[in-house]
Motif scaffolding. Structure first.
Motif, PDB file in Angstrom:
ATOM      1  N   ALA A  98       0.776  -1.231   0.117  1.00 29.58           N
ATOM      2  CA  ALA A  98      -0.010  -0.111   0.161  1.00 29.58           C
ATOM      3  C   ALA A  98       0.961   1.209   0.073  1.00 29.58           C
ATOM      4  O   ALA A  98       0.514   2.222  -0.807  1.00 29.58           O
ATOM      5  N   LEU A  99       2.008   1.386   0.787  1.00 28.62           N
ATOM      6  CA  LEU A  99       2.828   2.273   1.033  1.00 28.62           C
ATOM      7  C   LEU A  99       3.542   2.747  -0.392  1.00 28.62           C
ATOM      8  O   LEU A  99       3.491   3.809  -0.794  1.00 28.62           O
ATOM      9  N   ALA A 100       4.148   1.727  -1.214  1.00 29.38           N
ATOM     10  CA  ALA A 100       4.837   2.183  -2.123  1.00 29.38           C
ATOM     11  C   ALA A 100       3.820   2.329  -3.330  1.00 29.38           C
ATOM     12  O   ALA A 100       4.028   3.419  -4.039  1.00 29.38           O
ATOM     13  N   GLU A 101       2.374   1.915  -3.397  1.00 27.44           N
ATOM     14  CA  GLU A 101       1.515   2.269  -4.320  1.00 27.44           C
ATOM     15  C   GLU A 101       1.066   3.816  -4.083  1.00 27.44           C
ATOM     16  O   GLU A 101       0.812   4.903  -5.034  1.00 27.44           O
ATOM     17  N   ALA A 102       0.866   4.059  -2.525  1.00 30.37           N
ATOM     18  CA  ALA A 102       0.549   5.719  -2.424  1.00 30.37           C
ATOM     19  C   ALA A 102       1.665   6.617  -2.833  1.00 30.37           C
ATOM     20  O   ALA A 102       1.547   7.514  -3.420  1.00 30.37           O
ATOM     21  N   ARG A 103       3.033   6.199  -2.530  1.00 29.07           N
ATOM     22  CA  ARG A 103       4.146   7.156  -3.205  1.00 29.07           C
ATOM     23  C   ARG A 103       4.010   7.255  -4.371  1.00 29.07           C
ATOM     24  O   ARG A 103       4.267   8.318  -5.339  1.00 29.07           O
ATOM     25  N   ARG A 104       3.684   6.143  -5.393  1.00 28.96           N
ATOM     26  CA  ARG A 104       3.727   5.769  -6.790  1.00 28.96           C
ATOM     27  C   ARG A 104       2.612   6.820  -7.553  1.00 28.96           C
ATOM     28  O   ARG A 104       2.895   7.673  -8.218  1.00 28.96           O
TER      29      ARG A 104
END
Length: 511
Positions: free
Chosen positions: A399-405
Motif C-alpha cells: 500500500a505504501l509503495a503504491e501511495a508514493r507512486r
C-alpha cells in the motif's frame, strides 16, 4: 481537451492561416503535420497526402483548440469579437481625466487590481470633480446619480453604448467600480435601477483575454478571485446590486462568480444565488453562446468537490440541502483542480482526513466507500494517525509503495491543508519533501514544493520543520522560476524570509 492555448486576441484569419499551413505541410509529407491529422481527424490521412482538403485541415485545427468542429470554433470567435476584452487595456494610463478615472476605479481582474489603484482614482476625482459631467461611463463608475440621470435623459441610447477605456457599457463600470469602499448605497442602487429600466442587459458580460468563462455583471458584484478579497473585493453594495440584477432577470448560474468566491468559506454569495435558482434552468444566454460551459448542475458539483477537499463543511451542508448530488462519483472531464477521477465526495473527504464532512455525507445517505488500502493509508496519514498507518502497512505491504507512486506530490498538498505532524509523518514514510506538486488542489501537477507554500504562508514553524526534514531552499518553482525565499518576499512574509535568507544561494550574475 485542447492541446493549444487560445491567444489573448484571437482572430479568424489567424486560424485560417494555420489551417492552410497544415494543409500545405501534409501535402508536402511533413511527418509532424501528418501525425496531427492522424491524431485529430476521424478519417486520418489517406494514402495520397496531396489530396488533403482545406476543410479537413480546418477540422484538425479546431480540434486542437478544443472545439468539436470548425463551425463551432468560428462561432466562438464571433462571440469573442462581440464580447471579448483585453485585460492589457487596464495597464496603460490615458490623458483624459474621465477615461483615466474609469481605468483606475474598476476591477480589471489583472495584476493591476488593488487599493493603491483605487486611491489614485479617488485623488483624481478630487482634482477633477467635474469629470463625470459629460461622460456617462465615469458617472456610472463614480455612482454620480445626478449625472447619470441627466446624461440618460439627454440621450437614452447611451445605456447601450460601449465606451470608456475598456469599451464597457455604463452599468458594467458601475458594478466593477471599487474606488470608494464607503460609497453610499442609495445612489449606487438608484443609478443601477435607472440603467436597467433604460434597457441595460442584466446578463452583460465579457470574455477576459478570450477565456471562455464570461465575467458578467454578477461576477463584478461578488468580486473576489485569485488575488484575494483585499485586491479583488466585493462591491461595497454587493447585496443590493445582486438582488437588483437577479430581479431584473440575470441568470444566477454564473460560473465565474462561483470560481472567484470558492476560495473563501463565506457562503453569502451562494445563499443569494440559490434563492434565485442557482443550479437550475438551462444556463442562460452565455451557455447558449459558448460551447463547453458547464451546466448548472455541473457548476454546483464542482463547488461541492472544492468544498469537500478544502474543509468547508458549511458549504457542503448548504449544497447538499439544496439537492446537489453528493452520492455519485466525479466522472468525465473537469478543470485541472476538479478531475473526473471516479472518486465520490465521501472518498475525497476521507482522503483529506476530514471526518466531519465524511460523517455528515454518510449520515445523509452517501454509500460508504469500499475498502481501499491506499486511500485508507493516506487518510490515516492526514490525521497523523501513526497506529492506523502501521496497521495498514502490516496488512497490506504494497500500500505504501503504491501511495508514493500514485501521489508523488502529496506532501505539497499536506503542507497547505494538514497539521505539521502529517507533513512529518509523510516524510518519514518516504514521500519526497522536495517533490513538486500543487498546494491549491489535491491533483498531481509539478508546480512548486512544500517549502514554497510554507514560505508564502509565513508559516515559520512548518518552514523550520521542512528544512529539518531536508527541504532544499534553492529549488525553483516550475511556473515563476522562483525560490521559496522569493515567494516569502513576494507575499511580504518577513518571518519565513528571515529563515531562508541565510541559506538561499544568491542569484547568479546571469540572472
Amino acid at each position: 481537451m485542447p492541446i493549444s492555448d487560445m491567444p489573448a486576441r484571437p482572430h479568424l484569419d489567424s486560424f485560417r492561416r494555420q489551417a492552410r499551413a497544415l494543409q500545405r505541410a501534409v501535402r508536402a509529407g511533413e511527418p509532424d503535420a501528418v501525425a496531427r491529422v492522424a491524431r485529430h481527424h476521424p478519417d486520418g490521412v489517406s494514402g495520397d497526402d496531396s489530396g488533403l482538403q482545406l476543410s479537413a485541415a480546418q477540422f484538425v485545427v479546431a480540434r486542437e483548440y478544443g472545439f468539436a468542429s470548425w463551425p463551432r470554433l468560428t462561432r466562438y470567435l464571433e462571440t469573442v469579437a462581440e464580447h471579448g476584452w483585453d485585460t492589457g487595456l487596464g495597464t496603460a494610463a490615458v490623458e483624459d481625466p474621465a477615461e483615466e478615472f474609469c481605468r483606475l476605479a474598476c476591477l480589471t481582474y489583472s495584476r493591476e487590481d488593488g487599493p493603491g489603484r483605487w486611491a489614485q482614482a479617488r485623488q483624481l476625482l478630487v482634482r477633477h470633480p467635474g469629470l463625470t459631467g459629460a461622460n456617462i461611463w465615469a458617472a456610472a463608475a463614480a455612482a454620480r446619480l445626478d449625472d447619470v440621470t441627466r446624461l440618460l435623459a439627454e440621450q437614452p441610447e447611451r445605456v447601450a453604448e460601449r465606451g470608456g477605456p475598456f469599451g464597457w457599457r455604463p452599468l458594467y463600470y458601475l458594478v466593477y467600480s471599487r474606488f470608494d469602499p464607503a460609497v453610499p448605497a442609495e445612489p449606487v442602487r438608484t443609478a443601477a435601477r435607472l440603467l436597467l429600466d433604460a434597457g441595460a442587459d442584466p446578463d452583460e458580460g465579457y470574455l477576459f483575454d478570450a477565456l471562455p468563462s464570461p465575467f458578467t455583471l454578477l461576477t463584478g458584484v461578488f468580486g473576489h478571485g485569485e488575488l484575494g478579497p483585499r485586491r479583488q473585493p466585493r462591491h461595497p453594495r454587493w447585496r443590493a446590486l445582486g438582488r437588483l440584477l437577479l430581479d431584473a432577470g440575470a441568470d444566477p448560474n454564473d460560473a465565474q462568480t462561483l470560481y472567484n468566491c470558492m476560495f473563501s468559506p463565506d457562503n453569502s454569495h451562494l445563499e443569494l444565488l440559490l434563492e434565485y435558482g442557482l443550479g437550475t434552468g438551462d444556463g442562460g444566454p452565455w451557455k447558449e453562446r459558448i460551447e463547453g460551459l458547464s451546466t448548472p448542475a455541473e457548476m454546483l458539483r464542482l463547488q461541492l468537490r472544492w468544498a469537500v477537499e478544502h474543509h468547508q463543511p458549511a458549504r457542503v451542508r448548504l449544497l447538499a440541502e439544496h439537492g446537489v448530488d453528493f452520492r455519485s462519483p466525479f466522472e468525465g472531464d473537469g478543470p485541472a483542480w476538479s478531475p473526473g477521477d471516479g472518486r465520490t465526495p465521501v472518498e475525497l473527504a476521507q482522503l483529506n482526513g476530514d471526518t466531519e464532512i465524511a460523517d455528515y455525507l454518510l449520515a445523509q445517505g452517501a454509500a460508504p466507500p469500499a475498502p481501499e488500502p491506499v486511500r485508507e493509508l493516506i487518510t490515516a496519514a492526514f490525521r497523523a494517525d501513526r497506529s492506523t498507518v502501521d496497521r495498514i502497512r502490516a496488512e497490506h505491504p504494497d500500500a505504501l509503495a503504491e501511495a508514493r507512486r500514485s501521489r508523488p506530490g502529496l506532501i505539497v498538498w499536506a503542507a497547505t491543508q494538514a497539521p505539521i505532524d502529517t507533513v512529518t509523518l509523510l516524510a518519514e514514510l518516504g514521500f519526497d519533501v522536495n517533490a513538486y506538486g500543487r498546494g491549491d488542489a489535491p491533483v498531481e501537477e509539478a508546480w512548486e514544493t512544500a517549502l514554497h507554500h510554507s514560505s508564502a504562508d509565513g508559516n515559520a514553524e512548518l518552514t523550520r520543520r521542512l528544512l529539518d526534514l531536508g527541504a532544499d531552499p534553492n529549488l525553483r518553482d516550475q511556473r515563476f522560476d522562483a525560490t521559496p525565499l522569493d515567494w516569502a518576499r513576494h507575499f511580504h512574509r518577513p518571518a519565513t524570509a528571515a529563515l531562508l535568507e541565510p541559506i538561499t544561494a544568491p542569484p547568479s550574475s546571469g540572472e
